[in-house]
Design a protein around this motif. Structure first.
Motif, PDB file in Angstrom:
ATOM      1  N   ASP A  89      33.861  39.517  37.553  1.00  0.00           N
ATOM      2  CA  ASP A  89      34.295  40.571  36.639  1.00  0.00           C
ATOM      3  C   ASP A  89      34.211  41.961  37.261  1.00  0.00           C
ATOM      4  O   ASP A  89      34.853  42.886  36.778  1.00  0.00           O
ATOM      5  N   ASN A  90      33.407  42.123  38.313  1.00  0.00           N
ATOM      6  CA  ASN A  90      33.175  43.454  38.858  1.00  0.00           C
ATOM      7  C   ASN A  90      33.380  43.449  40.375  1.00  0.00           C
ATOM      8  O   ASN A  90      32.439  43.227  41.139  1.00  0.00           O
ATOM      9  N   MET A  91      34.599  43.717  40.786  1.00  0.00           N
ATOM     10  CA  MET A  91      34.924  43.710  42.210  1.00  0.00           C
ATOM     11  C   MET A  91      34.236  44.850  42.958  1.00  0.00           C
ATOM     12  O   MET A  91      33.899  44.708  44.127  1.00  0.00           O
ATOM     13  N   ASP A  92      34.015  45.975  42.287  1.00  0.00           N
ATOM     14  CA  ASP A  92      33.331  47.093  42.947  1.00  0.00           C
ATOM     15  C   ASP A  92      31.905  46.708  43.329  1.00  0.00           C
ATOM     16  O   ASP A  92      31.429  47.061  44.411  1.00  0.00           O
ATOM     17  N   ALA A  93      31.231  45.966  42.464  1.00  0.00           N
ATOM     18  CA  ALA A  93      29.871  45.506  42.768  1.00  0.00           C
ATOM     19  C   ALA A  93      29.880  44.547  43.955  1.00  0.00           C
ATOM     20  O   ALA A  93      28.986  44.590  44.807  1.00  0.00           O
ATOM     21  N   VAL A  94      30.891  43.691  44.025  1.00  0.00           N
ATOM     22  CA  VAL A  94      30.999  42.758  45.155  1.00  0.00           C
ATOM     23  C   VAL A  94      31.221  43.537  46.452  1.00  0.00           C
ATOM     24  O   VAL A  94      30.588  43.255  47.469  1.00  0.00           O
ATOM     25  N   ALA A  95      32.104  44.538  46.415  1.00  0.00           N
ATOM     26  CA  ALA A  95      32.368  45.342  47.609  1.00  0.00           C
ATOM     27  C   ALA A  95      31.086  46.031  48.087  1.00  0.00           C
ATOM     28  O   ALA A  95      30.797  46.051  49.288  1.00  0.00           O
ATOM     29  N   GLN A  96      30.306  46.551  47.161  1.00  0.00           N
ATOM     30  CA  GLN A  96      29.047  47.209  47.520  1.00  0.00           C
ATOM     31  C   GLN A  96      28.083  46.220  48.172  1.00  0.00           C
ATOM     32  O   GLN A  96      27.403  46.545  49.149  1.00  0.00           O
ATOM     33  N   LEU A  97      28.029  45.006  47.623  1.00  0.00           N
ATOM     34  CA  LEU A  97      27.142  43.978  48.176  1.00  0.00           C
ATOM     35  C   LEU A  97      27.583  43.568  49.581  1.00  0.00           C
ATOM     36  O   LEU A  97      26.756  43.460  50.492  1.00  0.00           O
ATOM     37  N   LEU A  98      28.880  43.348  49.759  1.00  0.00           N
ATOM     38  CA  LEU A  98      29.392  42.975  51.079  1.00  0.00           C
ATOM     39  C   LEU A  98      29.115  44.093  52.092  1.00  0.00           C
ATOM     40  O   LEU A  98      28.680  43.828  53.209  1.00  0.00           O
ATOM     41  N   LYS A 126      47.193  43.740  38.742  1.00  0.00           N
ATOM     42  CA  LYS A 126      45.997  44.529  39.027  1.00  0.00           C
ATOM     43  C   LYS A 126      44.951  43.683  39.750  1.00  0.00           C
ATOM     44  O   LYS A 126      43.793  44.075  39.869  1.00  0.00           O
ATOM     45  N   VAL A 127      45.357  42.519  40.223  1.00  0.00           N
ATOM     46  CA  VAL A 127      44.427  41.579  40.856  1.00  0.00           C
ATOM     47  C   VAL A 127      44.085  42.043  42.269  1.00  0.00           C
ATOM     48  O   VAL A 127      44.955  42.303  43.094  1.00  0.00           O
ATOM     49  N   ARG A 128      42.783  42.128  42.523  1.00  0.00           N
ATOM     50  CA  ARG A 128      42.258  42.467  43.848  1.00  0.00           C
ATOM     51  C   ARG A 128      41.487  41.263  44.366  1.00  0.00           C
ATOM     52  O   ARG A 128      40.773  40.597  43.626  1.00  0.00           O
ATOM     53  N   GLN A 129      41.618  40.990  45.659  1.00  0.00           N
ATOM     54  CA  GLN A 129      40.942  39.859  46.296  1.00  0.00           C
ATOM     55  C   GLN A 129      40.222  40.344  47.547  1.00  0.00           C
ATOM     56  O   GLN A 129      40.726  41.211  48.255  1.00  0.00           O
ATOM     57  N   PHE A 130      39.053  39.766  47.808  1.00  0.00           N
ATOM     58  CA  PHE A 130      38.331  39.987  49.058  1.00  0.00           C
ATOM     59  C   PHE A 130      38.277  38.654  49.788  1.00  0.00           C
ATOM     60  O   PHE A 130      37.979  37.616  49.189  1.00  0.00           O
ATOM     61  N   PHE A 131      38.550  38.677  51.089  1.00  0.00           N
ATOM     62  CA  PHE A 131      38.485  37.488  51.928  1.00  0.00           C
ATOM     63  C   PHE A 131      37.482  37.745  53.046  1.00  0.00           C
ATOM     64  O   PHE A 131      37.521  38.797  53.693  1.00  0.00           O
ATOM     65  N   PHE A 132      36.589  36.765  53.270  1.00  0.00           N
ATOM     66  CA  PHE A 132      35.593  36.903  54.330  1.00  0.00           C
ATOM     67  C   PHE A 132      35.093  35.515  54.712  1.00  0.00           C
ATOM     68  O   PHE A 132      35.476  34.518  54.112  1.00  0.00           O
ATOM     69  N   TYR A 133      34.243  35.461  55.734  1.00  0.00           N
ATOM     70  CA  TYR A 133      33.663  34.211  56.213  1.00  0.00           C
ATOM     71  C   TYR A 133      32.173  34.174  55.935  1.00  0.00           C
ATOM     72  O   TYR A 133      31.484  35.185  56.033  1.00  0.00           O
ATOM     73  N   ASP A 134      31.664  32.971  55.607  1.00  0.00           N
ATOM     74  CA  ASP A 134      30.218  32.794  55.520  1.00  0.00           C
ATOM     75  C   ASP A 134      29.691  32.596  56.943  1.00  0.00           C
ATOM     76  O   ASP A 134      30.486  32.520  57.892  1.00  0.00           O
ATOM     77  N   PRO A 135      28.374  32.521  57.134  1.00  0.00           N
ATOM     78  CA  PRO A 135      27.823  32.400  58.493  1.00  0.00           C
ATOM     79  C   PRO A 135      28.285  31.160  59.250  1.00  0.00           C
ATOM     80  O   PRO A 135      28.246  31.147  60.480  1.00  0.00           O
ATOM     81  N   ASP A 136      28.732  30.130  58.550  1.00  0.00           N
ATOM     82  CA  ASP A 136      29.196  28.914  59.224  1.00  0.00           C
ATOM     83  C   ASP A 136      30.701  28.898  59.438  1.00  0.00           C
ATOM     84  O   ASP A 136      31.250  27.899  59.883  1.00  0.00           O
ATOM     85  N   GLY A 137      31.377  29.991  59.107  1.00  0.00           N
ATOM     86  CA  GLY A 137      32.809  30.073  59.357  1.00  0.00           C
ATOM     87  C   GLY A 137      33.697  29.589  58.227  1.00  0.00           C
ATOM     88  O   GLY A 137      34.899  29.459  58.402  1.00  0.00           O
ATOM     89  N   ASN A 138      33.113  29.300  57.061  1.00  0.00           N
ATOM     90  CA  ASN A 138      33.912  28.867  55.919  1.00  0.00           C
ATOM     91  C   ASN A 138      34.572  30.078  55.270  1.00  0.00           C
ATOM     92  O   ASN A 138      33.931  31.103  55.052  1.00  0.00           O
ATOM     93  N   GLY A 139      35.856  29.953  54.925  1.00  0.00           N
ATOM     94  CA  GLY A 139      36.575  31.039  54.285  1.00  0.00           C
ATOM     95  C   GLY A 139      36.181  31.179  52.821  1.00  0.00           C
ATOM     96  O   GLY A 139      36.096  30.196  52.096  1.00  0.00           O
ATOM     97  N   ILE A 140      35.940  32.418  52.386  1.00  0.00           N
ATOM     98  CA  ILE A 140      35.556  32.714  51.011  1.00  0.00           C
ATOM     99  C   ILE A 140      36.537  33.738  50.447  1.00  0.00           C
ATOM    100  O   ILE A 140      36.861  34.725  51.115  1.00  0.00           O
ATOM    101  N   GLU A 141      36.993  33.499  49.236  1.00  0.00           N
ATOM    102  CA  GLU A 141      37.825  34.457  48.514  1.00  0.00           C
ATOM    103  C   GLU A 141      37.117  34.819  47.212  1.00  0.00           C
ATOM    104  O   GLU A 141      36.672  33.942  46.488  1.00  0.00           O
ATOM    105  N   ILE A 142      37.011  36.100  46.950  1.00  0.00           N
ATOM    106  CA  ILE A 142      36.460  36.582  45.688  1.00  0.00           C
ATOM    107  C   ILE A 142      37.568  37.403  45.037  1.00  0.00           C
ATOM    108  O   ILE A 142      38.170  38.255  45.684  1.00  0.00           O
ATOM    109  N   GLY A 143      37.845  37.137  43.766  1.00  0.00           N
ATOM    110  CA  GLY A 143      38.901  37.886  43.091  1.00  0.00           C
ATOM    111  C   GLY A 143      38.620  38.080  41.624  1.00  0.00           C
ATOM    112  O   GLY A 143      37.732  37.459  41.057  1.00  0.00           O
ATOM    113  N   ASP A 144      39.404  38.947  41.025  1.00  0.00           N
ATOM    114  CA  ASP A 144      39.306  39.160  39.576  1.00  0.00           C
ATOM    115  C   ASP A 144      40.576  38.651  38.904  1.00  0.00           C
ATOM    116  O   ASP A 144      41.136  39.279  38.035  1.00  0.00           O
ATOM    117  N   PHE A 145      41.007  37.459  39.313  1.00  0.00           N
ATOM    118  CA  PHE A 145      42.290  36.910  38.896  1.00  0.00           C
ATOM    119  C   PHE A 145      42.249  35.935  37.731  1.00  0.00           C
ATOM    120  O   PHE A 145      43.275  35.609  37.182  1.00  0.00           O
TER     121      PHE A 145
END
Length: 101
Positions: free
Chosen positions: A41-50, A66-85
């Motif tokens: 629900d709160n992409m700004d909070a996720v951005a601050q944490l990242l 108005k959908v925003r998505q963040f894409f990143f990798y965990d320490p083992d190389g797995n792709g993670i997507e976080i969104g408010d979609f």
């Protein structure tokens, strides 16, 4: 639901970590590859944490929404997507499923 993402094991031989680093690509490309997607629900909070944890991520805005998505990798190389979609659904009520209905 719980998602458990683990850190790389420091006891695993270093060669494996080097291989994982080589397999990682630009986070921008995750959306076209294998990954897990989670909604928040709160992409700004996720951005601050990242940012606080120095995690490199790519931001994508879905055109025409108005959908925003963040894409990143965990320490083992797995792709993670976080969104408010995800659509906002009412809270789950156990009574909704009484008598198998």
């Amino acid at each position: 639901m719980m998602v458990h993402i683990i850190e790389a094991d420091p006891n695993v031989e270093q060669g494996r970590e080097a291989q994982m680093q080589q397999q990682r690509t630009d986070p921008q490309t995750i959306r076209r590859g294998h990954h897990i997607a989670l909604t928040v629900d709160n992409m700004d909070a996720v951005a601050q944490l990242l940012d606080a944890h120095s995690i490199e991520y790519h931001t994508n805005w879905v055109p025409g929404t108005k959908v925003r998505q963040f894409f990143f990798y965990d320490p083992d190389g797995n792709g993670i997507e976080i969104g408010d979609f995800a659509p906002r659904l009412p809270p789950f009520k156990e009574s909704t499923f009484e008598n198998g209905k």
